[in-house]
Scaffold this motif. Structure first.
Motif, short mmCIF file in Angstrom:
data_model
loop_
_atom_site.label_atom_id
_atom_site.label_comp_id
_atom_site.label_asym_id
_atom_site.label_seq_id
_atom_site.Cartn_x
_atom_site.Cartn_y
_atom_site.Cartn_z
N LEU A 1 0.83 -1.20 0.00
CA LEU A 1 0.00 0.00 0.00
C LEU A 1 0.86 1.25 0.00
CD1 LEU A 1 -1.73 -2.38 1.49
CD2 LEU A 1 -3.34 -0.50 1.65
N THR A 2 2.02 1.18 0.67
CA THR A 2 3.05 2.23 0.64
C THR A 2 4.38 1.50 0.75
OG1 THR A 2 3.35 2.59 3.02
CG2 THR A 2 1.51 3.77 1.96
N GLU A 3 5.48 2.24 0.67
CA GLU A 3 6.79 1.59 0.82
C GLU A 3 7.00 1.07 2.24
OE1 GLU A 3 10.21 4.17 0.42
OE2 GLU A 3 9.08 5.85 1.24
N ASP A 4 6.15 1.49 3.18
CA ASP A 4 6.27 1.09 4.58
C ASP A 4 5.21 0.10 5.04
OD1 ASP A 4 8.50 2.71 5.34
OD2 ASP A 4 7.18 4.45 5.27
N PHE A 5 4.31 -0.34 4.14
CA PHE A 5 3.20 -1.18 4.59
C PHE A 5 2.73 -2.10 3.48
CE2 PHE A 5 -1.26 -2.10 5.45
CZ PHE A 5 -1.20 -2.50 6.78
N ALA A 6 2.68 -3.40 3.79
CA ALA A 6 2.21 -4.40 2.84
C ALA A 6 1.30 -5.40 3.55
CB ALA A 6 3.40 -5.13 2.21
N GLU A 7 0.46 -6.05 2.76
CA GLU A 7 -0.44 -7.06 3.29
C GLU A 7 -0.35 -8.33 2.46
OE1 GLU A 7 -4.06 -4.39 5.13
OE2 GLU A 7 -4.18 -4.97 3.01
N LEU A 8 -0.34 -9.48 3.15
CA LEU A 8 -0.43 -10.78 2.50
C LEU A 8 -1.79 -11.33 2.91
CD1 LEU A 8 2.80 -10.46 3.46
CD2 LEU A 8 2.88 -12.57 2.18
N THR A 9 -2.69 -11.43 1.97
CA THR A 9 -4.06 -11.81 2.27
C THR A 9 -4.32 -13.25 1.83
OG1 THR A 9 -4.76 -9.53 2.01
CG2 THR A 9 -6.48 -11.21 1.90
#
Length: 133
Positions: free
Chosen positions: A31-39
């Motif tokens: 979502l940003t360079e500092d935040f990701a999600e593995l769904t």
């Protein structure tokens, strides 16, 4: 109320996301360079850099300092996962073992030292508990 995600705070988001992508086969959504999600089908593993903590409460979370939480992944065959992780994880804490509650579990550490459990239900009761409807 529903639990929708578990978030890990890390000093190196790219490294930790790469680890979880590799061991789960799930592609992260950044979502940003500092935040990701593995769904996955049942939950989301969110990974945020230490910079994201400042948006909530500076200093409230410390990376690589977890000594109580185990992140768990339900897998089709934990023994196959174990063989597939050879050379991909730095620390195997416990090789696949059948637990008294009916799951066969593999415990490893991620690059930040968090415990990760991959498990397969093997007894009728455990299989029924985790049956997908």
């Amino acid at each position: 109320m529903n639990i929708v995600s578990i978030r890990i705070i890390t000093a190196d988001a790219a490294r930790l996301v790469a680890f979880y992508e590799q061991v789960t086969g799930v592609q992260a959504h950044w979502l940003t360079e500092d935040f990701a999600e593995l769904t996955t089908e049942r939950a989301t593993l969110a990974i945020g850099s230490t910079r994201t903590v400042d948006l909530f409460a500076p200093g409230a979370a410390r990376p690589a300092d977890n000594h109580t939480v185990i992140i768990e992944f339900l897998v089709d065959d934990v023994d196959v996962v174990y063989r597939g992780l050879a050379g991909r994880v730095d620390e195997v804490v416990a090789e696949p073992t059948t637990m008294p509650w009916g799951n066969r579990s593999l415990l490893v550490r991620d690059p930040d030292g968090n415990l990760v459990n991959f498990f397969t239900p093997v007894t009728p009761a455990a299989i029924a508990k985790f049956a997908r409807s």
